[in-house]
Structure formats: C-alpha cells, structure tokens
Write a protein that holds these residues in place. Sequence first.
Motif, PDB file in Angstrom:
ATOM      1  N   GLU A  37       0.826  -1.204   0.000  1.00  0.00           N
ATOM      2  CA  GLU A  37       0.000   0.000   0.000  1.00  0.00           C
ATOM      3  C   GLU A  37       0.866   1.262   0.000  1.00  0.00           C
ATOM      4  O   GLU A  37       0.628   2.202  -0.767  1.00  0.00           O
ATOM      5  CB  GLU A  37      -0.922   0.003   1.222  1.00  0.00           C
ATOM      6  N   CYS A  38       1.874   1.285   0.837  1.00  0.00           N
ATOM      7  CA  CYS A  38       2.759   2.442   0.930  1.00  0.00           C
ATOM      8  C   CYS A  38       3.514   2.641  -0.390  1.00  0.00           C
ATOM      9  O   CYS A  38       3.673   3.769  -0.858  1.00  0.00           O
ATOM     10  CB  CYS A  38       3.739   2.264   2.085  1.00  0.00           C
ATOM     11  N   CYS A  39       3.955   1.554  -0.983  1.00  0.00           N
ATOM     12  CA  CYS A  39       4.688   1.638  -2.242  1.00  0.00           C
ATOM     13  C   CYS A  39       3.804   2.236  -3.337  1.00  0.00           C
ATOM     14  O   CYS A  39       4.249   3.100  -4.098  1.00  0.00           O
ATOM     15  CB  CYS A  39       5.205   0.263  -2.653  1.00  0.00           C
ATOM     16  N   GLU A  40       2.559   1.810  -3.419  1.00  0.00           N
ATOM     17  CA  GLU A  40       1.652   2.350  -4.432  1.00  0.00           C
ATOM     18  C   GLU A  40       1.475   3.858  -4.250  1.00  0.00           C
ATOM     19  O   GLU A  40       1.545   4.618  -5.216  1.00  0.00           O
ATOM     20  CB  GLU A  40       0.297   1.654  -4.368  1.00  0.00           C
ATOM     21  N   GLU A  41       1.247   4.296  -3.018  1.00  0.00           N
ATOM     22  CA  GLU A  41       1.091   5.724  -2.743  1.00  0.00           C
ATOM     23  C   GLU A  41       2.377   6.479  -3.079  1.00  0.00           C
ATOM     24  O   GLU A  41       2.346   7.568  -3.659  1.00  0.00           O
ATOM     25  CB  GLU A  41       0.742   5.949  -1.279  1.00  0.00           C
ATOM     26  N   THR A  42       3.492   5.900  -2.706  1.00  0.00           N
ATOM     27  CA  THR A  42       4.787   6.547  -2.889  1.00  0.00           C
ATOM     28  C   THR A  42       5.159   6.656  -4.364  1.00  0.00           C
ATOM     29  O   THR A  42       5.698   7.681  -4.795  1.00  0.00           O
ATOM     30  CB  THR A  42       5.873   5.799  -2.103  1.00  0.00           C
ATOM     31  N   MET A  43       4.880   5.647  -5.151  1.00  0.00           N
ATOM     32  CA  MET A  43       5.242   5.689  -6.569  1.00  0.00           C
ATOM     33  C   MET A  43       4.522   6.828  -7.286  1.00  0.00           C
ATOM     34  O   MET A  43       5.109   7.498  -8.140  1.00  0.00           O
ATOM     35  CB  MET A  43       4.956   4.345  -7.251  1.00  0.00           C
ATOM     36  N   GLY A  44       3.268   7.070  -6.942  1.00  0.00           N
ATOM     37  CA  GLY A  44       2.540   8.186  -7.539  1.00  0.00           C
ATOM     38  C   GLY A  44       3.163   9.518  -7.161  1.00  0.00           C
ATOM     39  O   GLY A  44       3.381  10.391  -8.009  1.00  0.00           O
ATOM     40  N   ALA A  45       3.460   9.682  -5.872  1.00  0.00           N
ATOM     41  CA  ALA A  45       4.079  10.922  -5.386  1.00  0.00           C
ATOM     42  C   ALA A  45       5.481  11.089  -5.984  1.00  0.00           C
ATOM     43  O   ALA A  45       5.887  12.201  -6.330  1.00  0.00           O
ATOM     44  CB  ALA A  45       4.142  10.911  -3.867  1.00  0.00           C
ATOM     45  N   PHE A  46       6.204  10.000  -6.102  1.00  0.00           N
ATOM     46  CA  PHE A  46       7.550   9.995  -6.684  1.00  0.00           C
ATOM     47  C   PHE A  46       7.499  10.513  -8.124  1.00  0.00           C
ATOM     48  O   PHE A  46       8.248  11.421  -8.500  1.00  0.00           O
ATOM     49  CB  PHE A  46       8.089   8.568  -6.604  1.00  0.00           C
ATOM     50  N   ALA A  47       6.589   9.988  -8.909  1.00  0.00           N
ATOM     51  CA  ALA A  47       6.464  10.417 -10.308  1.00  0.00           C
ATOM     52  C   ALA A  47       6.099  11.896 -10.396  1.00  0.00           C
ATOM     53  O   ALA A  47       6.668  12.639 -11.214  1.00  0.00           O
ATOM     54  CB  ALA A  47       5.427   9.558 -11.023  1.00  0.00           C
ATOM     55  N   ARG A  48       5.164  12.340  -9.558  1.00  0.00           N
ATOM     56  CA  ARG A  48       4.773  13.753  -9.578  1.00  0.00           C
ATOM     57  C   ARG A  48       5.942  14.654  -9.185  1.00  0.00           C
ATOM     58  O   ARG A  48       6.184  15.684  -9.808  1.00  0.00           O
ATOM     59  CB  ARG A  48       3.574  13.994  -8.658  1.00  0.00           C
ATOM     60  N   GLN A  49       6.686  14.256  -8.152  1.00  0.00           N
ATOM     61  CA  GLN A  49       7.819  15.082  -7.715  1.00  0.00           C
ATOM     62  C   GLN A  49       8.881  15.151  -8.801  1.00  0.00           C
ATOM     63  O   GLN A  49       9.485  16.195  -9.007  1.00  0.00           O
ATOM     64  CB  GLN A  49       8.409  14.569  -6.401  1.00  0.00           C
ATOM     65  N   LEU A  50       9.103  14.061  -9.513  1.00  0.00           N
ATOM     66  CA  LEU A  50      10.081  14.088 -10.602  1.00  0.00           C
ATOM     67  C   LEU A  50       9.668  15.083 -11.681  1.00  0.00           C
ATOM     68  O   LEU A  50      10.514  15.757 -12.270  1.00  0.00           O
ATOM     69  CB  LEU A  50      10.263  12.697 -11.207  1.00  0.00           C
TER      70      LEU A  50
END
Length: 140
Positions: free
Chosen positions: A25-38
Amino acid sequence: MQIRSFQLSDYRLVAELLEEVLSEECCEETMGAFARQLSWDSDLVLVAESAGNIVGVLIGTIDHHKGYVYRIAVRDSFRGQGVGRQLVSQMGKRFKQRKVLKVLIAEDKHNELLRPFYDSLGIRSVDIVQLTQPLAIVAG
C-alpha cells in the motif's frame, strides 16, 4: 557512500528499492508521489549510492516556504549505518539553499513507523505534520 540527486537512469533501481522496503500500500502511494515530484523538481529526490547500488532514497517537496520530507526508504542491509541520517541532512541543505523556512515530516500511517528515527535526529513532534491533502495537491 554518495548522496546525490536522482537521475533518470536510477528509476528502475529506485522503484525496486521502494517495492522491497515499503508495504504494498505504501509503495503504491509513494510511486505516484515519486512520479509527480520528478515532474516538478527532481533535485528534491535524493538517492544514496554505495558501490554502484541504490541503497536509499528520500523524496522531498516544497510548498511555499515549507519543505516536506515525504518518504524515506533504506535497504534493510544498510539500516543503522547512517544512510537515512545522511539523506535527511543533504535534503536539509537543499531546503536551506531554497530559502525554506520550516522543514516538516509528512505524517501518515507509513511515516508513523519512522517516528523513532526522526526522534533520533532531534525532530520534535511539532515538526511532523498531518497532510490534509495528497502530495500532488500540496506541492502543485
């Protein structure tokens, strides 16, 4: 060990690290935020590299004059060796260069598990903030 800005060639290794270290669950949330921050500012995504391997990552963001540590992940075999501390320190320097007035830890159920780590850095609970909106809205 070297702390540096994320590079596009790091994407697969960082994604693998996040999948390995974080809950599903944390990974799914983080991957979205990671892509947006990039897409906004890749200099606020830091990686820790040792012998050519990515062993840690920190995703930060800035909203107005506040810097947020959104997610930190360190490979199990490198925990307790100062990787997280170095990532937070380097992000603090980047925040300072950008005139950030206050650094906050994005408190969610996933970062709550890291409270002892943040306590060991001297980060008081007042510096931990519950996000009322997803990272995409806070930083956008």
